[in-house]
Design a protein around this motif. Structure first.
Motif, PDB file in Angstrom:
ATOM      1  N   THR A  80       1.186  -1.067  -0.201  1.00 46.08           N
ATOM      2  CA  THR A  80      -0.051  -0.699   0.174  1.00 46.08           C
ATOM      3  C   THR A  80       0.427   1.226   0.104  1.00 46.08           C
ATOM      4  O   THR A  80       1.046   1.813  -0.770  1.00 46.08           O
ATOM      5  N   LEU A  81       1.851   1.544   0.738  1.00 49.67           N
ATOM      6  CA  LEU A  81       2.569   2.531   0.699  1.00 49.67           C
ATOM      7  C   LEU A  81       3.749   2.977  -0.112  1.00 49.67           C
ATOM      8  O   LEU A  81       3.578   3.515  -1.036  1.00 49.67           O
ATOM      9  N   ARG A  82       3.537   1.325  -0.867  1.00 49.28           N
ATOM     10  CA  ARG A  82       4.816   1.577  -1.941  1.00 49.28           C
ATOM     11  C   ARG A  82       3.973   1.854  -3.262  1.00 49.28           C
ATOM     12  O   ARG A  82       4.753   3.193  -4.361  1.00 49.28           O
ATOM     13  N   THR A  83       2.652   1.596  -3.519  1.00 46.41           N
ATOM     14  CA  THR A  83       1.543   2.106  -4.354  1.00 46.41           C
ATOM     15  C   THR A  83       0.567   3.226  -4.527  1.00 46.41           C
ATOM     16  O   THR A  83       0.847   4.184  -5.303  1.00 46.41           O
ATOM     17  N   ARG A  84       1.034   3.826  -2.878  1.00 49.04           N
ATOM     18  CA  ARG A  84      -0.672   4.267  -2.379  1.00 49.04           C
ATOM     19  C   ARG A  84       0.939   5.800  -2.356  1.00 49.04           C
ATOM     20  O   ARG A  84       0.729   6.670  -1.041  1.00 49.04           O
ATOM     21  N   PRO A  85       1.945   6.576  -3.014  1.00 43.78           N
ATOM     22  CA  PRO A  85       2.874   7.560  -2.718  1.00 43.78           C
ATOM     23  C   PRO A  85       1.596   8.921  -1.435  1.00 43.78           C
ATOM     24  O   PRO A  85       2.471   9.535  -1.106  1.00 43.78           O
ATOM     25  N   GLU A  86       0.629   9.628  -2.486  1.00 46.71           N
ATOM     26  CA  GLU A  86       0.138  10.299  -1.476  1.00 46.71           C
ATOM     27  C   GLU A  86      -0.429   9.276  -0.067  1.00 46.71           C
ATOM     28  O   GLU A  86      -0.985  10.607   0.380  1.00 46.71           O
ATOM     29  N   LEU A  87       0.041   8.898   0.308  1.00 49.44           N
ATOM     30  CA  LEU A  87      -0.730   7.638   1.367  1.00 49.44           C
ATOM     31  C   LEU A  87      -0.342   8.650   2.546  1.00 49.44           C
ATOM     32  O   LEU A  87       1.221   7.812   2.666  1.00 49.44           O
ATOM     33  N   THR A  88      -0.037   9.087   3.611  1.00 50.84           N
ATOM     34  CA  THR A  88       0.598   9.392   5.293  1.00 50.84           C
ATOM     35  C   THR A  88       0.751   8.212   5.135  1.00 50.84           C
ATOM     36  O   THR A  88       1.683   7.621   6.073  1.00 50.84           O
ATOM     37  N   ALA A  89      -0.183   7.466   6.217  1.00 49.42           N
ATOM     38  CA  ALA A  89      -0.505   6.801   7.353  1.00 49.42           C
ATOM     39  C   ALA A  89      -1.917   5.318   6.845  1.00 49.42           C
ATOM     40  O   ALA A  89      -2.613   5.663   6.005  1.00 49.42           O
ATOM     41  N   LEU A  90      -1.631   4.549   7.775  1.00 51.58           N
ATOM     42  CA  LEU A  90      -2.470   3.636   7.339  1.00 51.58           C
ATOM     43  C   LEU A  90      -3.075   2.753   8.722  1.00 51.58           C
ATOM     44  O   LEU A  90      -1.874   2.316  10.019  1.00 51.58           O
ATOM     45  N   VAL A  91      -3.810   2.395   8.960  1.00 54.13           N
ATOM     46  CA  VAL A  91      -4.212   1.870  10.097  1.00 54.13           C
ATOM     47  C   VAL A  91      -4.943   0.551  10.187  1.00 54.13           C
ATOM     48  O   VAL A  91      -6.185   0.649   9.170  1.00 54.13           O
ATOM     49  N   GLY A  92      -5.078  -0.034  11.240  1.00 58.26           N
ATOM     50  CA  GLY A  92      -5.590  -0.983  10.624  1.00 58.26           C
ATOM     51  C   GLY A  92      -7.396  -1.041  11.586  1.00 58.26           C
ATOM     52  O   GLY A  92      -7.925  -0.617  12.848  1.00 58.26           O
ATOM     53  N   SER A  93      -7.397  -2.711  12.245  1.00 57.18           N
ATOM     54  CA  SER A  93      -8.018  -3.478  13.852  1.00 57.18           C
ATOM     55  C   SER A  93      -7.965  -4.239  13.922  1.00 57.18           C
ATOM     56  O   SER A  93      -7.222  -4.950  13.042  1.00 57.18           O
TER      57      SER A  93
END
Length: 298
Positions: A80-93
């Motif tokens: 996700t972070l490699r293919t979504r350069p606009e993304l700063t952070a990612l959270v789960g559950s």
């Protein structure tokens, strides 16, 4: 995409071994694992900051010591972070199969799971139970507020979102919660560790979020439970019943989950626990306002 996993463990949790084992057994383990255990009395925010300061990864993955990540977690984060350069952070559950089998533990963990699953997509918050963030934006933001005892991850997410950072909740980014809850701890957490700090953050920011557990659906349910309590005190059973029906409809998807996981009897008990949860949150509002006012005067 180099990944550093950071696990705060200053209170020597009994679940740490299982947490580390899950990280090591993942399909694509992190390049680096930092477990922060000193000082023994330190706050989790400071421990996470210390781990991040010595990390070599391009991205930091914060994992609580009572969470066992699913095998594909680091693979999903990397992709996700490699293919979504606009993304700063990612959270789960949390997943829907909590390790502790007690009623309160199952209810509490399933509630968290459901709230996060319903909020998939962009969010203006962060979750350090299982959350990834690019290292440079994290450091540029100053990391977690080391003086904030509770909800330091939410506070960080609010700051990041206000600066234009993009944070996303991935419902497939999952971990098993290993914590065992008691009713007393649940109430104490809802009031003192969640409710009151949330009120303080909202007063500081001047903004009331409409996502996660503050969505309009949860606000409606909380209002219905307050109405039911007031109607009960006034001995108006019909009105109380109507309020409870409203609360049930507002959260029908969650109660369907409880039926699937706990059975009908467990779901009925979960409905009552949900009422306790909402009423504890309601108590937190005036208490949080009063404590914030006192702090501002001091």
């Amino acid at each position: 995409m180099r990944i550093t996993a950071v696990v705060p463990a200053t209170n020597e949790p009994a679940t740490l071994a299982a947490c580390r084992a899950a990280i090591a057994a993942s399909d694509d383990p992190p390049d680096e694992l930092i477990v922060v255990s000193d000082p023994a009395t330190g706050l989790a925010a400071a421990a996470r900051n210390a781990g991040a300061a010595s990390a070599a990864g391009d991205a930091l993955v914060f994992v609580d010591a009572d969470v066992a990540v699913h095998p594909d977690v680091f693979t999903r984060i990397r992709q996700t972070l490699r293919t979504r350069p606009e993304l700063t952070a990612l959270v789960g559950s949390y997943d829907d199969a909590p390790a502790a089998g007690t009623l309160v533990s199952s209810f509490r963990n399933l509630l968290h799971h459901h709230v996060h699953q319903q909020a998939a997509g962009p969010v203006a918050s962060f979750w350090s139970g299982l959350g990834a963030i690019r290292r440079e934006p994290f450091l540029a933001a100053g990391g977690f507020n080391a003086e904030q005892r509770w909800l330091e991850d939410v506070e960080l997410g609010m700051r990041l979102a206000q600066s234009g950072a993009v944070i996303e909740l991935d419902p497939l980014l999952l971990g098993t919660h290993l914590k065992r809850w008691t009713l007393a701890e649940m109430i104490r957490t809802d009031v003192l560790r969640r409710g009151v700090p949330w009120v303080g953050l909202m007063l500081q920011s001047g903004r009331v979020p409409a996502e996660l557990n503050l969505s309009w659906r949860h606000r409606a349910a909380a209002t219905a439970w307050l109405g039911a309590a007031a109607a009960g005190v006034a001995r108006r059973p019909a009105l109380a019943g109507g309020c409870l029906a409203t609360a049930a409809v507002a959260n029908r998807s969650f109660y369907a989950l409880l039926v699937r996981r706990l059975g009908v009897r467990g779901a009925l008990a979960g409905f009552a626990l949900h009422g306790v949860h909402y009423l504890a949150g309601a108590v937190s509002v005036p208490l949080g306002v009063a404590m914030s006012a006192r702090a501002s005067r001091g």
